[in-house]
Motif scaffolding. Structure first.
Motif, PDB file in Angstrom:
ATOM      1  N   TRP A 179      16.341  22.738  45.739  1.00 55.54           N
ATOM      2  CA  TRP A 179      17.190  22.918  46.924  1.00 55.54           C
ATOM      3  C   TRP A 179      18.010  24.199  46.900  1.00 55.54           C
ATOM      4  O   TRP A 179      18.560  24.604  47.918  1.00 55.54           O
ATOM      5  CB  TRP A 179      18.138  21.726  47.044  1.00 55.54           C
ATOM      6  N   GLU A 180      18.140  24.839  45.756  1.00 52.99           N
ATOM      7  CA  GLU A 180      19.006  26.016  45.636  1.00 52.99           C
ATOM      8  C   GLU A 180      18.522  27.133  46.548  1.00 52.99           C
ATOM      9  O   GLU A 180      17.376  27.575  46.469  1.00 52.99           O
ATOM     10  CB  GLU A 180      19.064  26.483  44.183  1.00 52.99           C
ATOM     11  N   PRO A 184      22.527  34.435  52.778  1.00 48.75           N
ATOM     12  CA  PRO A 184      21.965  35.310  53.820  1.00 48.75           C
ATOM     13  C   PRO A 184      20.716  34.737  54.498  1.00 48.75           C
ATOM     14  O   PRO A 184      20.347  35.190  55.591  1.00 48.75           O
ATOM     15  CB  PRO A 184      21.617  36.599  53.052  1.00 48.75           C
ATOM     16  N   LEU A 185      20.077  33.746  53.884  1.00 50.76           N
ATOM     17  CA  LEU A 185      18.862  33.162  54.446  1.00 50.76           C
ATOM     18  C   LEU A 185      19.144  31.919  55.284  1.00 50.76           C
ATOM     19  O   LEU A 185      18.220  31.341  55.870  1.00 50.76           O
ATOM     20  CB  LEU A 185      17.872  32.815  53.326  1.00 50.76           C
ATOM     21  N   LEU A 186      20.423  31.520  55.326  1.00 44.62           N
ATOM     22  CA  LEU A 186      20.806  30.322  56.063  1.00 44.62           C
ATOM     23  C   LEU A 186      21.719  30.701  57.232  1.00 44.62           C
ATOM     24  O   LEU A 186      22.701  31.414  57.056  1.00 44.62           O
ATOM     25  CB  LEU A 186      21.530  29.335  55.138  1.00 44.62           C
ATOM     26  N   LYS A 187      21.389  30.230  58.395  1.00 51.72           N
ATOM     27  CA  LYS A 187      22.125  30.580  59.611  1.00 51.72           C
ATOM     28  C   LYS A 187      23.458  29.835  59.689  1.00 51.72           C
ATOM     29  O   LYS A 187      23.506  28.609  59.668  1.00 51.72           O
ATOM     30  CB  LYS A 187      21.282  30.250  60.841  1.00 51.72           C
ATOM     31  N   ASN A 199      13.928  23.801  52.987  1.00 51.67           N
ATOM     32  CA  ASN A 199      12.910  24.699  53.533  1.00 51.67           C
ATOM     33  C   ASN A 199      12.455  25.665  52.437  1.00 51.67           C
ATOM     34  O   ASN A 199      13.239  26.486  51.958  1.00 51.67           O
ATOM     35  CB  ASN A 199      13.482  25.473  54.729  1.00 51.67           C
ATOM     36  N   ASN A 200      11.188  25.585  52.082  1.00 52.38           N
ATOM     37  CA  ASN A 200      10.690  26.377  50.957  1.00 52.38           C
ATOM     38  C   ASN A 200      10.601  27.873  51.245  1.00 52.38           C
ATOM     39  O   ASN A 200      10.337  28.661  50.330  1.00 52.38           O
ATOM     40  CB  ASN A 200       9.309  25.867  50.529  1.00 52.38           C
ATOM     41  N   ARG A 201      10.833  28.273  52.467  1.00 49.09           N
ATOM     42  CA  ARG A 201      10.851  29.702  52.764  1.00 49.09           C
ATOM     43  C   ARG A 201      12.157  30.347  52.327  1.00 49.09           C
ATOM     44  O   ARG A 201      12.208  31.569  52.121  1.00 49.09           O
ATOM     45  CB  ARG A 201      10.639  29.949  54.258  1.00 49.09           C
ATOM     46  N   VAL A 202      13.207  29.524  52.197  1.00 47.28           N
ATOM     47  CA  VAL A 202      14.520  30.107  51.918  1.00 47.28           C
ATOM     48  C   VAL A 202      15.166  29.558  50.637  1.00 47.28           C
ATOM     49  O   VAL A 202      16.298  29.905  50.334  1.00 47.28           O
ATOM     50  CB  VAL A 202      15.486  29.875  53.105  1.00 47.28           C
TER      51      VAL A 202
END
Length: 384
Positions: A179-180, A184-187, A199-202
């Motif tokens: 989960w870590e 900057p990748l989270l809105k 979300n495995n993209r972030v």
């Protein structure tokens, strides 16, 4: 004289009893006042950090000076210091041991710096956050603009590798704390404690996916576990602290199903901020790396050597990228980190909560570059 014998015996018995009582009171007082701790852990720690050969020679030498006649360091072994450490679990040379049981959270500073990178000291050690399950389960929007911008910057025009593992997957990448994620990748997320995502993209799983591509470009086959640890722990009624128990099963299953695996890499993200987890090398910004080894695993020495070798290789080609190698025992972490399952296992912290995708990819590019050189060198030397 005969009449005095019973009285003398009475005095002796009372004296012995009083002596025993006094000793118990003294021990109790010292334990209460000084918080002394006599345990198998403290004895074991002394034995692990002492040169037992010298200790044996010291005792032999007390009976026969021949054994120590040319060894001044053996003659000078401070047995009172060793005894004090066993009895109190306090090291005179390490001030941290005076406060670790008195100050909340101070035990975190027990982390041992095996090999320091630039700027690494007791104030910049990796920090592990422990968010509750409700925070982990909460869905968060991703910063799509950050991902789109990074996707457009990727360059896939890489020449074919000169040597390959011929389709064999020799590296297993997994994520105990899948989960870590990174702010900057989270809105709209600004709280470091909420830098988590399924979300495995972030999250760190995405970092593992990128490492798979980088290693493949260098001829090394690898497998990245995409298991959602949050969901699996929740399904089993487990919490954050059972994460290594769960990931251990993941690693064991991977090893049982693929006997070609040689390296195990558990990717994490540090909870420290940008200032301590970012560096610039030749004008490029990188998320910094740090290696963590469990002191309580049976492969501690071999895994420490591996981590140190990778750190030194990184330092040579990308100075400042690695924050170094640190080790932790069970008093401040898991202490094993599944590293007892392989003599070639590492826990790799990639960046911190404030690093962006470009910095993460730059770091993984550098790591893959150095790791692949190390892998092929060891492989060609028939080290495994």
């Amino acid at each position: 004289m005969k009449k005095n014998k019973p009285f003398s015996l009475f005095i002796r018995i009372n004296g012995a009893v009083l002596s025993v009582i006094f000793i118990f009171i003294l021990i109790a007082g010292m334990t209460t006042i000084l918080s002394l701790k006599m345990s198998s852990d403290s004895v074991g720690e002394v034995l692990e950090t002492s040169d037992l050969n010298k200790l044996y020679l010291y005792f032999f030498g007390s009976e026969n000076k021949y054994y120590i006649q040319n060894s001044k360091d053996i003659k000078d072994i401070p047995l009172t210091k060793v005894g004090f450490q066993i009895a109190t679990n306090i090291k005179i040379s390490d001030i941290r041991t005076f406060f670790e049981r008195e100050l909340p959270g101070f035990a975190e500073f027990n982390t041992k710096i095996e090999l320091a990178g630039q700027g690494t000291d007791l104030t910049t050690l990796p920090i592990e956050s422990a968010p509750p399950m409700d925070v982990l389960l909460k869905e968060r929007d991703i910063a799509q603009n950050e991902l789109n911008e990074n996707d457009s910057n990727e360059n896939n025009n890489t020449p074919p590798p000169s040597q390959t593992t011929n389709g064999k997957q020799v590296v297993f990448i997994y994520h105990t704390h899948s989960w870590e994620s990174y702010l900057p990748l989270l809105k709209g997320v600004t709280n470091p404690d909420e830098a988590v995502s399924s979300n495995n993209r972030v999250n760190v799983v995405g970092v593992g996916d990128y490492l798979v591509k980088d290693l493949a470009a260098r001829g090394i086959g690898s497998d990245n576990s995409t298991i959602n640890a949050t969901q699996e722990l929740h399904k089993r009624g487990l919490d954050y602290y059972s994460a290594y128990q769960f990931s251990r099963g993941v690693v064991q299953e991977a090893m049982a199903g693929n006997h070609d695996l040689k390296f195990m890499i558990d990717i994490h993200r540090d909870s420290l901020g940008r200032q301590k987890t970012t560096t610039t090398i030749n004008g490029k910004s990188y998320a910094r790396l740090v290696f963590i080894v469990g002191q309580n695993n049976s492969n501690y020495e071999k895994n420490t050597i591996l981590a140190k070798n990778l750190h030194k290789a990184l330092e040579k080609k990308y100075p400042g990228l690695s924050r170094g190698v640190v080790s932790k025992d069970k008093s401040e972490g898991n202490g094993v980190y599944n590293q007892d399952l392989s003599p070639r296992a590492i826990l790799l912290e990639v960046g911190g909560v404030d690093n962006n995708m470009t910095e993460l990819h730059n770091a993984i590019d550098a790591f893959a570059d150095v790791f692949s050189e190390y892998y092929w060198h060891m492989k060609n030397a028939k080290a495994f």
